[in-house]
Design an enzyme around this catalytic site. Structure first.
Site, PDB file in Angstrom:
ATOM      1  N   HIS A 276      64.771  11.218  67.254  1.00  0.00           N
ATOM      2  CA  HIS A 276      64.948  11.341  68.703  1.00  0.00           C
ATOM      3  C   HIS A 276      63.776  12.103  69.300  1.00  0.00           C
ATOM      4  CE1 HIS A 276      66.674  13.607  72.239  1.00  0.00           C
ATOM      5  NE2 HIS A 276      66.757  12.340  72.600  1.00  0.00           N
TER       6      HIS A 276
ATOM      7  N   ARG B  70      44.597   5.007  81.797  1.00  0.00           N
ATOM      8  CA  ARG B  70      44.014   4.569  80.534  1.00  0.00           C
ATOM      9  C   ARG B  70      43.628   5.707  79.590  1.00  0.00           C
ATOM     10  NH1 ARG B  70      38.054   2.132  80.099  1.00  0.00           N
ATOM     11  NH2 ARG B  70      37.978   1.888  77.844  1.00  0.00           N
TER      12      ARG B  70
ATOM     13  N   TYR C  51      45.084  -4.130  78.968  1.00  0.00           N
ATOM     14  CA  TYR C  51      46.102  -3.115  79.254  1.00  0.00           C
ATOM     15  C   TYR C  51      47.470  -3.449  78.673  1.00  0.00           C
ATOM     16  CZ  TYR C  51      42.510  -1.539  82.501  1.00  0.00           C
ATOM     17  OH  TYR C  51      41.321  -1.119  83.040  1.00  0.00           O
ATOM     18  N   GLY C  52      47.512  -4.249  77.634  1.00  0.00           N
ATOM     19  CA  GLY C  52      48.776  -4.630  77.008  1.00  0.00           C
ATOM     20  C   GLY C  52      49.273  -3.578  76.028  1.00  0.00           C
ATOM     21  N   ASN C  53      49.479  -2.349  76.544  1.00  0.00           N
ATOM     22  CA  ASN C  53      49.822  -1.206  75.696  1.00  0.00           C
ATOM     23  C   ASN C  53      50.986  -0.413  76.292  1.00  0.00           C
ATOM     24  OD1 ASN C  53      47.319  -1.444  73.945  1.00  0.00           O
ATOM     25  ND2 ASN C  53      46.393  -1.170  75.951  1.00  0.00           N
TER      26      ASN C  53
END
Length: 157
Positions: free
Chosen positions: A21, A115, A138-140
């Site tokens: 967690h 970024r 930016y596929g993060n």
């Protein structure tokens, strides 16, 4: 295994289960500096989701990974720096990815993270999971692990 997306490798399932967690998992695109970033993480080896794009990866992971509804920002996605254009493909991958996350965890808070702040935050992650088939900019994302309640679903306040 029955009911487990075949994109979820044994290594990835181990990492998702081992994270506790509050631990964060970074799901990153094929252009992200995954190997060098992972050296600062608990899991020093990048977990590859070979050929999968970010949306496929998020769908497979979020089907099993509880998100932290008790945290203000349990889901972060990389956004352009101030003054940098936001490419259409970046907007597309965020729209699709955020929709998949919301489908699995309705009402979860999803926020952009600039970024360079994202790069720094990813170094603190439990693990880096690379969706090597994702080439859109930016596929993060960074996902913070929550708890599973008695009903088997994400624990909510």
């Amino acid at each position: 295994l029955k009911g487990i997306n075949p994109l979820l490798s044994a290594d990835l399932l181990r990492v998702l289960r081992s994270a506790g967690h509050g631990d964060e998992i970074a799901i990153v695109d094929g252009n992200f500096p995954a190997a060098s970033t992972a050296l600062d993480c608990v899991e020093e080896d990048v977990i590859q989701m070979a050929g999968a794009d970010a949306v496929q990866s998020l769908d497979a992971i979020c089907a099993h990974f509880p998100l932290d509804y008790f945290d203000e920002n349990p889901v972060l996605y990389m956004s352009p720096s101030k003054g940098t254009d936001y490419p259409d493909l970046g907007k597309q991958v965020h729209t699709e990815g955020n929709a998949v996350i919301s489908e699995h965890s309705p009402g979860i808070n999803i926020q952009p993270l600039e970024r360079f702040a994202f790069y720094s935050r990813a170094k603190e992650a439990y693990a880096i999971v690379q969706a090597s088939g994702e080439r859109r900019p930016y596929g993060n994302w960074i996902l913070k692990k929550g708890c599973i309640g008695q009903d088997g679903k994400d624990l909510k306040p």
